[in-house]
Design a protein around this motif. Sequence first.
Motif, PDB file in Angstrom:
ATOM      1  N   ARG A   1       0.824  -1.201   0.000  1.00 16.52           N
ATOM      2  CA  ARG A   1       0.000   0.000   0.000  1.00 16.52           C
ATOM      3  C   ARG A   1       0.863   1.258   0.000  1.00 16.52           C
ATOM      4  O   ARG A   1       1.683   1.450   0.874  1.00 16.52           O
ATOM      5  N   ARG A   2       0.666   2.110  -0.982  1.00 12.19           N
ATOM      6  CA  ARG A   2       1.336   3.410  -1.035  1.00 12.19           C
ATOM      7  C   ARG A   2       2.852   3.293  -0.829  1.00 12.19           C
ATOM      8  O   ARG A   2       3.457   4.103  -0.133  1.00 12.19           O
ATOM      9  N   ALA A   3       3.438   2.257  -1.414  1.00 15.16           N
ATOM     10  CA  ALA A   3       4.863   2.006  -1.196  1.00 15.16           C
ATOM     11  C   ALA A   3       5.756   3.173  -1.605  1.00 15.16           C
ATOM     12  O   ALA A   3       6.645   3.559  -0.838  1.00 15.16           O
ATOM     13  N   PRO A   4       5.571   3.788  -2.782  1.00 16.84           N
ATOM     14  CA  PRO A   4       6.461   4.911  -3.143  1.00 16.84           C
ATOM     15  C   PRO A   4       6.362   6.079  -2.165  1.00 16.84           C
ATOM     16  O   PRO A   4       7.377   6.690  -1.820  1.00 16.84           O
ATOM     17  N   GLU A   5       5.128   6.379  -1.733  1.00 12.80           N
ATOM     18  CA  GLU A   5       4.938   7.473  -0.780  1.00 12.80           C
ATOM     19  C   GLU A   5       5.649   7.174   0.538  1.00 12.80           C
ATOM     20  O   GLU A   5       6.322   8.050   1.111  1.00 12.80           O
ATOM     21  N   LYS A   6       5.522   5.953   1.014  1.00 18.22           N
ATOM     22  CA  LYS A   6       6.137   5.587   2.281  1.00 18.22           C
ATOM     23  C   LYS A   6       7.663   5.597   2.185  1.00 18.22           C
ATOM     24  O   LYS A   6       8.341   5.960   3.154  1.00 18.22           O
ATOM     25  N   GLN A   7       8.180   5.237   1.026  1.00 17.83           N
ATOM     26  CA  GLN A   7       9.635   5.283   0.852  1.00 17.83           C
ATOM     27  C   GLN A   7      10.152   6.717   0.877  1.00 17.83           C
ATOM     28  O   GLN A   7      11.189   7.007   1.470  1.00 17.83           O
ATOM     29  N   ARG A   8       9.408   7.633   0.255  1.00 18.19           N
ATOM     30  CA  ARG A   8       9.810   9.043   0.287  1.00 18.19           C
ATOM     31  C   ARG A   8       9.702   9.614   1.696  1.00 18.19           C
ATOM     32  O   ARG A   8      10.584  10.360   2.154  1.00 18.19           O
ATOM     33  N   ILE A   9       8.640   9.260   2.391  1.00 20.49           N
ATOM     34  CA  ILE A   9       8.475   9.716   3.772  1.00 20.49           C
ATOM     35  C   ILE A   9       9.600   9.164   4.638  1.00 20.49           C
ATOM     36  O   ILE A   9      10.177   9.872   5.475  1.00 20.49           O
ATOM     37  N   GLY A  10       9.925   7.880   4.426  1.00 24.77           N
ATOM     38  CA  GLY A  10      10.999   7.255   5.196  1.00 24.77           C
ATOM     39  C   GLY A  10      12.330   7.931   4.982  1.00 24.77           C
ATOM     40  O   GLY A  10      13.088   8.172   5.937  1.00 24.77           O
ATOM     41  N   ALA A  11      12.632   8.273   3.732  1.00 29.97           N
ATOM     42  CA  ALA A  11      13.897   8.943   3.430  1.00 29.97           C
ATOM     43  C   ALA A  11      13.952  10.324   4.072  1.00 29.97           C
ATOM     44  O   ALA A  11      14.993  10.736   4.603  1.00 29.97           O
ATOM     45  N   ALA A  12      12.825  11.042   4.037  1.00 33.02           N
ATOM     46  CA  ALA A  12      12.784  12.381   4.639  1.00 33.02           C
ATOM     47  C   ALA A  12      12.969  12.309   6.147  1.00 33.02           C
ATOM     48  O   ALA A  12      13.692  13.128   6.739  1.00 33.02           O
ATOM     49  N   ALA A  13      12.335  11.343   6.782  1.00 31.41           N
ATOM     50  CA  ALA A  13      12.466  11.195   8.238  1.00 31.41           C
ATOM     51  C   ALA A  13      13.893  10.795   8.605  1.00 31.41           C
ATOM     52  O   ALA A  13      14.461  11.307   9.582  1.00 31.41           O
ATOM     53  N   ALA A  14      14.480   9.900   7.839  1.00 24.89           N
ATOM     54  CA  ALA A  14      15.862   9.477   8.109  1.00 24.89           C
ATOM     55  C   ALA A  14      16.817  10.653   7.975  1.00 24.89           C
ATOM     56  O   ALA A  14      17.841  10.716   8.671  1.00 24.89           O
ATOM     57  N   GLY A  15      16.483  11.604   7.095  1.00 24.83           N
ATOM     58  CA  GLY A  15      17.325  12.778   6.920  1.00 24.83           C
ATOM     59  C   GLY A  15      17.361  13.681   8.138  1.00 24.83           C
ATOM     60  O   GLY A  15      18.265  14.518   8.263  1.00 24.83           O
ATOM     61  N   LEU A  16      16.404  13.529   9.045  1.00 29.87           N
ATOM     62  CA  LEU A  16      16.373  14.330  10.269  1.00 29.87           C
ATOM     63  C   LEU A  16      17.252  13.740  11.371  1.00 29.87           C
ATOM     64  O   LEU A  16      17.446  14.372  12.407  1.00 29.87           O
ATOM     65  N   VAL A  17      17.757  12.545  11.154  1.00 28.52           N
ATOM     66  CA  VAL A  17      18.552  11.851  12.172  1.00 28.52           C
ATOM     67  C   VAL A  17      20.003  12.321  12.095  1.00 28.52           C
ATOM     68  O   VAL A  17      20.677  12.147  11.093  1.00 28.52           O
ATOM     69  N   ALA A  18      20.469  12.908  13.172  1.00 26.98           N
ATOM     70  CA  ALA A  18      21.842  13.404  13.221  1.00 26.98           C
ATOM     71  C   ALA A  18      22.788  12.301  13.680  1.00 26.98           C
ATOM     72  O   ALA A  18      22.404  11.417  14.458  1.00 26.98           O
ATOM     73  N   PRO A  19      24.029  12.309  13.206  1.00 27.46           N
ATOM     74  CA  PRO A  19      25.021  11.327  13.676  1.00 27.46           C
ATOM     75  C   PRO A  19      25.135  11.367  15.199  1.00 27.46           C
ATOM     76  O   PRO A  19      25.148  12.442  15.805  1.00 27.46           O
ATOM     77  N   GLY A  20      25.186  10.184  15.790  1.00 29.75           N
ATOM     78  CA  GLY A  20      25.338  10.079  17.235  1.00 29.75           C
ATOM     79  C   GLY A  20      24.051  10.204  18.021  1.00 29.75           C
ATOM     80  O   GLY A  20      24.064  10.120  19.254  1.00 29.75           O
TER      81      GLY A  20
END
Length: 261
Positions: free
Chosen positions: A73-92
């Motif tokens: 279900r909505r796989a492309p949308e979830k992948q884009r959302i996942g990438a955006a959320a992962a981009g908020l994660v700072a090292p450490g």
Amino acid sequence: MTRYERWNALLELLARDGRLEVEQAARELGVSSATIRRDLDQLAQQQMLTRTRGGAVAHSVSYDLPLRYKTARRAPEKQRIGAAAAGLVAPGSIVGLNGGTTTTEVARAIGTRSDLHPSTGAPGVTIVTNALNIANELVVRPHVKIVVTGGVARPQSYELIGPLATGILNEVSLDLAIIGVDAIDAEQGATADHEGEAAINRLMASRARQVVVVADSSKLGRCAFARICQVDEIDVLITDTAAPEKLTERFVEAGVRVMRV
């Protein structure tokens, strides 16, 4: 339509009607009756339904569509959302992740972040999760330290819930909690269908300095059974570009940063 997409559709039809006829399902999905019979036989082998003469009925156990059948279900949308959320994660940083298809995509995006790899000299990340599938995927990543809560596993979502799951969460502090939800509304807040999952999600959010909700557009403007948190406890909402502006504006007015990806 792939096999898993057909299975997903068949289980949804079965959940809606309680009973399914082969010919009816073949017409609705646009495939042959022979294909539907094979699909029903395979789902029956997995105890997802009970076969009948000419069709199937919902299994006698409590019916809830398992996570592995929701991934299409909505796989492309979830992948884009996942990438955006992962981009908020700072090292450490220390990140809380609950279970679900969207947070699974967040975990996969974190797992493939090249800038977090030990070879770059940057510190990795610590993931605190109650999702068994996320822990399983990330435990092999050298830049990710995995902390898994205790609890009783829900087969539908692979999440650990119940009193045993709260012990670890009460003892940790999170820089970021990335929470998947079943529904989110600008007035009612973030909610889940299952009260046990909602309770763990609520605790995870309360232990974090920043709360990020990841939800595709189909979940906006809706309310599920059990509350996770109020809107004023959410810092960021990441959704897809199909989200109506009228809905997203309401979250912005409530003080939430909205990312449409």
